[in-house]
Scaffold this motif. Structure first.
Motif, PDB file in Angstrom:
ATOM      1  N   VAL A 154       0.950  -1.356  -0.094  1.00  0.00           N
ATOM      2  CA  VAL A 154      -0.040   0.049   0.059  1.00  0.00           C
ATOM      3  C   VAL A 154       0.897   1.201   0.142  1.00  0.00           C
ATOM      4  CG1 VAL A 154      -1.873   1.247   1.199  1.00  0.00           C
ATOM      5  CG2 VAL A 154      -1.832  -1.142   1.321  1.00  0.00           C
ATOM      6  N   ALA A 155       2.070   1.135   1.077  1.00  0.00           N
ATOM      7  CA  ALA A 155       2.649   2.253   0.819  1.00  0.00           C
ATOM      8  C   ALA A 155       3.206   2.704  -0.496  1.00  0.00           C
ATOM      9  CB  ALA A 155       4.153   2.066   1.867  1.00  0.00           C
ATOM     10  N   ARG A 156       4.119   1.577  -1.119  1.00  0.00           N
ATOM     11  CA  ARG A 156       4.406   1.765  -2.363  1.00  0.00           C
ATOM     12  C   ARG A 156       3.426   2.312  -3.447  1.00  0.00           C
ATOM     13  NH1 ARG A 156       5.841  -3.076  -2.886  1.00  0.00           N
ATOM     14  NH2 ARG A 156       7.845  -3.044  -1.892  1.00  0.00           N
ATOM     15  N   ALA A 157       2.366   1.685  -3.397  1.00  0.00           N
ATOM     16  CA  ALA A 157       1.249   2.349  -4.429  1.00  0.00           C
ATOM     17  C   ALA A 157       0.891   3.681  -4.058  1.00  0.00           C
ATOM     18  CB  ALA A 157       0.132   1.283  -4.305  1.00  0.00           C
ATOM     19  N   ALA A 158       1.011   3.999  -2.743  1.00  0.00           N
ATOM     20  CA  ALA A 158       0.614   5.650  -2.336  1.00  0.00           C
ATOM     21  C   ALA A 158       1.852   6.549  -2.675  1.00  0.00           C
ATOM     22  CB  ALA A 158      -0.049   5.464  -1.071  1.00  0.00           C
ATOM     23  N   GLY A 159       2.995   5.887  -2.861  1.00  0.00           N
ATOM     24  CA  GLY A 159       4.188   6.828  -2.959  1.00  0.00           C
ATOM     25  C   GLY A 159       4.576   7.002  -1.726  1.00  0.00           C
ATOM     26  N   LEU A 160       4.539   6.293  -0.767  1.00  0.00           N
ATOM     27  CA  LEU A 160       5.175   6.448   0.540  1.00  0.00           C
ATOM     28  C   LEU A 160       6.303   6.054   0.841  1.00  0.00           C
ATOM     29  CD1 LEU A 160       1.735   6.602   2.652  1.00  0.00           C
ATOM     30  CD2 LEU A 160       3.149   8.487   1.747  1.00  0.00           C
ATOM     31  N   PRO A 161       7.358   6.368   1.556  1.00  0.00           N
ATOM     32  CA  PRO A 161       8.579   5.294   1.554  1.00  0.00           C
ATOM     33  C   PRO A 161       8.470   4.415   2.621  1.00  0.00           C
ATOM     34  CG  PRO A 161       8.561   7.814   2.679  1.00  0.00           C
ATOM     35  CD  PRO A 161       7.355   7.719   1.897  1.00  0.00           C
ATOM     36  N   HIS A 162       9.185   3.396   2.723  1.00  0.00           N
ATOM     37  CA  HIS A 162       9.397   2.371   3.592  1.00  0.00           C
ATOM     38  C   HIS A 162      10.348   2.724   4.711  1.00  0.00           C
ATOM     39  CE1 HIS A 162       8.033  -0.652   0.276  1.00  0.00           C
ATOM     40  NE2 HIS A 162       7.030  -0.243   0.915  1.00  0.00           N
ATOM     41  N   PRO A 163      10.027   2.225   5.775  1.00  0.00           N
ATOM     42  CA  PRO A 163      10.967   2.755   6.723  1.00  0.00           C
ATOM     43  C   PRO A 163      12.086   1.761   6.810  1.00  0.00           C
ATOM     44  CG  PRO A 163       9.097   1.419   7.836  1.00  0.00           C
ATOM     45  CD  PRO A 163       8.861   1.535   6.433  1.00  0.00           C
ATOM     46  N   PRO A 164      13.413   2.021   7.460  1.00  0.00           N
ATOM     47  CA  PRO A 164      14.609   1.160   7.357  1.00  0.00           C
ATOM     48  C   PRO A 164      14.097  -0.177   8.397  1.00  0.00           C
ATOM     49  CG  PRO A 164      14.645   3.082   8.629  1.00  0.00           C
ATOM     50  CD  PRO A 164      13.581   3.295   8.139  1.00  0.00           C
ATOM     51  N   THR A 165      14.724  -1.110   7.934  1.00  0.00           N
ATOM     52  CA  THR A 165      14.619  -2.530   8.789  1.00  0.00           C
ATOM     53  C   THR A 165      15.891  -3.075   9.570  1.00  0.00           C
ATOM     54  OG1 THR A 165      14.904  -3.740   6.777  1.00  0.00           O
ATOM     55  CG2 THR A 165      12.647  -3.175   7.183  1.00  0.00           C
ATOM     56  N   VAL A 166      15.738  -3.845  10.347  1.00  0.00           N
ATOM     57  CA  VAL A 166      16.987  -4.738  10.816  1.00  0.00           C
ATOM     58  C   VAL A 166      16.234  -6.090  10.911  1.00  0.00           C
ATOM     59  CG1 VAL A 166      18.204  -3.012  12.164  1.00  0.00           C
ATOM     60  CG2 VAL A 166      16.128  -4.254  13.176  1.00  0.00           C
ATOM     61  N   PRO A 167      17.275  -7.042  10.802  1.00  0.00           N
ATOM     62  CA  PRO A 167      17.282  -8.443  11.138  1.00  0.00           C
ATOM     63  C   PRO A 167      17.045  -8.821  12.579  1.00  0.00           C
ATOM     64  CG  PRO A 167      19.312  -8.446  10.455  1.00  0.00           C
ATOM     65  CD  PRO A 167      18.765  -6.958  10.549  1.00  0.00           C
ATOM     66  N   HIS A 206      11.022 -23.980  28.679  1.00  0.00           N
ATOM     67  CA  HIS A 206      11.437 -23.469  27.367  1.00  0.00           C
ATOM     68  C   HIS A 206      11.491 -21.761  27.297  1.00  0.00           C
ATOM     69  CE1 HIS A 206      10.286 -27.506  26.281  1.00  0.00           C
ATOM     70  NE2 HIS A 206      10.841 -27.435  25.057  1.00  0.00           N
ATOM     71  N   GLY A 207      12.414 -21.563  26.094  1.00  0.00           N
ATOM     72  CA  GLY A 207      12.520 -20.063  25.822  1.00  0.00           C
ATOM     73  C   GLY A 207      12.996 -19.735  24.724  1.00  0.00           C
ATOM     74  N   VAL A 208      13.339 -18.623  24.310  1.00  0.00           N
ATOM     75  CA  VAL A 208      13.997 -18.203  23.075  1.00  0.00           C
ATOM     76  C   VAL A 208      15.286 -17.564  23.457  1.00  0.00           C
ATOM     77  CG1 VAL A 208      12.037 -18.079  21.511  1.00  0.00           C
ATOM     78  CG2 VAL A 208      12.391 -16.141  22.733  1.00  0.00           C
ATOM     79  N   VAL A 209      16.413 -17.555  22.612  1.00  0.00           N
ATOM     80  CA  VAL A 209      17.417 -17.018  22.765  1.00  0.00           C
ATOM     81  C   VAL A 209      17.699 -16.142  21.316  1.00  0.00           C
ATOM     82  CG1 VAL A 209      20.173 -17.235  22.700  1.00  0.00           C
ATOM     83  CG2 VAL A 209      18.796 -18.506  24.146  1.00  0.00           C
ATOM     84  N   GLY A 210      17.888 -14.835  21.610  1.00  0.00           N
ATOM     85  CA  GLY A 210      17.614 -13.986  20.173  1.00  0.00           C
ATOM     86  C   GLY A 210      18.611 -13.096  20.297  1.00  0.00           C
ATOM     87  N   LEU A 211      18.697 -12.394  18.849  1.00  0.00           N
ATOM     88  CA  LEU A 211      19.716 -11.230  18.707  1.00  0.00           C
ATOM     89  C   LEU A 211      18.727 -10.377  17.671  1.00  0.00           C
ATOM     90  CD1 LEU A 211      22.737 -10.224  18.098  1.00  0.00           C
ATOM     91  CD2 LEU A 211      22.880 -12.188  16.531  1.00  0.00           C
ATOM     92  N   VAL A 212      19.212  -9.315  17.728  1.00  0.00           N
ATOM     93  CA  VAL A 212      19.086  -8.232  16.979  1.00  0.00           C
ATOM     94  C   VAL A 212      20.366  -7.943  16.191  1.00  0.00           C
ATOM     95  CG1 VAL A 212      18.118  -5.771  16.332  1.00  0.00           C
ATOM     96  CG2 VAL A 212      17.047  -7.043  18.191  1.00  0.00           C
ATOM     97  N   GLY A 213      20.282  -7.994  14.882  1.00  0.00           N
ATOM     98  CA  GLY A 213      21.623  -7.612  14.150  1.00  0.00           C
ATOM     99  C   GLY A 213      21.639  -6.611  13.166  1.00  0.00           C
ATOM    100  N   ASP A 214      22.776  -6.515  12.388  1.00  0.00           N
ATOM    101  CA  ASP A 214      22.918  -5.445  11.534  1.00  0.00           C
ATOM    102  C   ASP A 214      22.611  -5.916  10.256  1.00  0.00           C
ATOM    103  OD1 ASP A 214      23.705  -3.658  13.602  1.00  0.00           O
ATOM    104  OD2 ASP A 214      25.576  -4.681  13.565  1.00  0.00           O
ATOM    105  N   GLU A 215      22.683  -7.276   9.899  1.00  0.00           N
ATOM    106  CA  GLU A 215      22.782  -7.939   8.570  1.00  0.00           C
ATOM    107  C   GLU A 215      22.317  -9.338   8.535  1.00  0.00           C
ATOM    108  OE1 GLU A 215      23.773 -10.068   5.319  1.00  0.00           O
ATOM    109  OE2 GLU A 215      25.294  -9.835   6.607  1.00  0.00           O
ATOM    110  N   GLY A 216      21.409  -9.648   7.871  1.00  0.00           N
ATOM    111  CA  GLY A 216      20.777 -10.957   7.917  1.00  0.00           C
ATOM    112  C   GLY A 216      21.539 -12.371   8.249  1.00  0.00           C
ATOM    113  N   ILE A 217      22.394 -12.364   7.200  1.00  0.00           N
ATOM    114  CA  ILE A 217      23.079 -13.831   7.451  1.00  0.00           C
ATOM    115  C   ILE A 217      24.136 -13.901   8.434  1.00  0.00           C
ATOM    116  CG2 ILE A 217      24.849 -15.399   6.173  1.00  0.00           C
ATOM    117  CD1 ILE A 217      23.289 -14.682   3.809  1.00  0.00           C
TER     118      ILE A 217
END
Ligand SMILES: Cc1cc2nc3c(=O)[nH]c(=O)nc-3n(C[C@H](O)[C@H](O)[C@H](O)COP(=O)(O)OP(=O)(O)OC[C@H]3O[C@@H](n4cnc5c(N)ncnc54)[C@H](O)[C@@H]3O)c2cc1C
Length: 397
Positions: A154-167, A206-217
């Motif tokens: 919708v944003a693309r069709a309306a000409g609105l920019p996408h926010p930056p993302t992180v993995p 149980h639980g989850v171990v996670g990370l916010v990174g800078d680049e996917g792989i």
């Protein structure tokens, strides 16, 4: 089909908005590209502010509650006891609950309907959709709420920019023997990420171990190395790109006379200090509903959310400049007064309050000032020590 509001995306923000609009008497429908509501498993840690934005606690989606958050950097750590516990929520259960509520309020949810593009229409806008069967139905709507996530069509069709993302990537694990399931741990290690690692229990075992990174792989590799270092076996992985709030973006536009309002990740409504987007996405949806039902502007209704997100943006800008030694000092500054403050106010209600921390712990203000003039952590040489995982028999909470 003629609607007051078309909601694109059966995400938590979209479903919440649709339910509220229907309860206000609007003709509203949700269009979701997936053929059923079965989002991939995602374990979320969510502040008790969820009750404030939703108006209730979605008990059916709550897996677990967390009463203590512990943070560690290098050899130092500190714990904060939460007055109101954080909720551990399974995303698909939350979506199912919100979908049920929307349908009970009279909202049709059209699965297998992907939004493709807009055309101008004298009474608003025509939305062109594509069904899973290959049909291309059209819908006329007076307004559109786009809750279609980071790659928002919708944003693309309306000409609105996408926010930056992180993995973000997290591994589902069995909790280590003796682990306290009441505590979420966060580790800072700027050598590996300028965000953080975490272990969030989702049950006693149980639980989850996670990370916010800078680049996917690279993020996946770092997480795998972290698991190996700490003897944890991944049972499965959860991961995706998440939007980052960008204070220069305006998440609204129009096609002809129809306002197009972006909410959730599509709008970048994510706290960038912790990269949490569930509460702020629903908060954004609430603002969009208010604008459409009260005849006010979305910009006006977004004021309090933007104030909160701006503060997290500023905190993130400072943290991005910290190296491991500065993170150690930050953790050391978590005095009993700071612990009481952080235990009292949740991470979604910091605007207007965070500054009072300076009175309780002036050293934090000093550290913030130093960070302002410090090079970004990505430019600094690697520090000597690596953040160890706390003892498995940790019981100081
Ligand atoms: C591993 C991981 C862990 C996370 N942990 C947390 C956490 O602990 N706490 C927290 O608050 N946040 C967390 N987040 C972030 C949070 O999950 C997101 O901010 C939130 O889910 C964004 O939701 P949304 O409502 O914007 O959209 P999404 O959940 O992305 O949903 C978008 C929907 O729109 C649909 N769609 C897309 N395009 C179209 C189209 N063209 N037509 C029709 N439908 C379409 C999609 O199929 C989807 O159903 C985490 C994210 C990840 C990846």
């Amino acid at each position: 089909m003629k609607l007051d509001v078309a909601v694109i995306g059966a995400s938590s923000a979209g479903l919440y908005a649709a339910e509220q609009l229907a309860r206000c008497g609007k003709r509203v429908a949700v269009f979701e590209q997936q053929t059923e509501l079965a989002p991939a498993r995602r374990t979320l840690i969510i502040t008790p502010q969820l009750k404030h934005v939703l108006g209730y606690v979605p008990e059916a989606a709550v897996l677990h509650r967390i009463h203590t958050i512990s943070v560690a950097a290098g050899a130092v750590s500190a714990s904060v006891r939460l007055r109101d516990p954080d909720l551990i929520i399974e995303r698909s259960l939350l979506a199912q609950m919100l979908a049920q509520r929307a349908e009970q309020a009279g909202v049709p949810i059209h699965y297998g309907h992907r939004f493709r593009r807009f055309d101008a229409h004298p009474q608003g806008v025509t939305l062109q959709l594509q069904t899973a069967a290959g049909d291309t139905p059209t819908v006329v709507a007076s307004a559109v709420i786009a809750a279609d996530g980071i790659g928002s069509d919708v944003a693309r069709a309306a000409g609105l920019p996408h926010p930056p993302t992180v993995p973000i990537i997290q591994a589902e694990v069995c909790l280590p023997a003796g682990w306290n399931p009441d505590v979420t741990w966060v580790w800072f290690d700027t050598e590996e990420t300028h965000f953080f690692y975490w272990l969030i229990p989702e049950s006693a075992t149980h639980g989850v171990v996670g990370l916010v990174g800078d680049e996917g792989i690279q993020t996946r590799v770092l997480l795998e190395q972290f698991l190996v270092r700490h003897g944890l076996q991944p049972l499965g992985y959860q991961g995706a790109q998440v939007a980052m709030y960008d204070r220069t973006l305006r998440p609204w536009g129009s096609i002809g006379s129809a306002p197009i309002l972006l909410v959730g990740d599509a709008a970048g409504q994510v706290k960038v200090s912790t990269v949490g987007g569930t509460v702020s996405g629903i908060w954004g949806a609430k603002a969009a509903v208010r604008a459409l039902t009260r005849g006010t502007t979305y910009a006006h209704e977004l004021w309090s959310l933007r104030r909160e997100l701006d503060l997290h943006w500023l905190v993130r800008r400072l943290l991005d400049r910290a190296d491991n030694r500065q993170y150690e000092r930050l953790v050391q500054h978590i005095s009993p007064a700071v612990q009481r403050f952080l235990g009292h106010y949740n991470r979604d209600e910091m605007a207007g309050k965070l500054w009072t921390l300076a009175l309780r712990q002036p050293a934090l203000l000093l550290l913030g000032g130093q960070l302002l003039f410090h090079r970004s952590s990505t430019e600094t040489p690697p520090p000597a020590s690596r953040t160890p995982m706390p003892e498995m028999t940790e019981t100081d909470h």
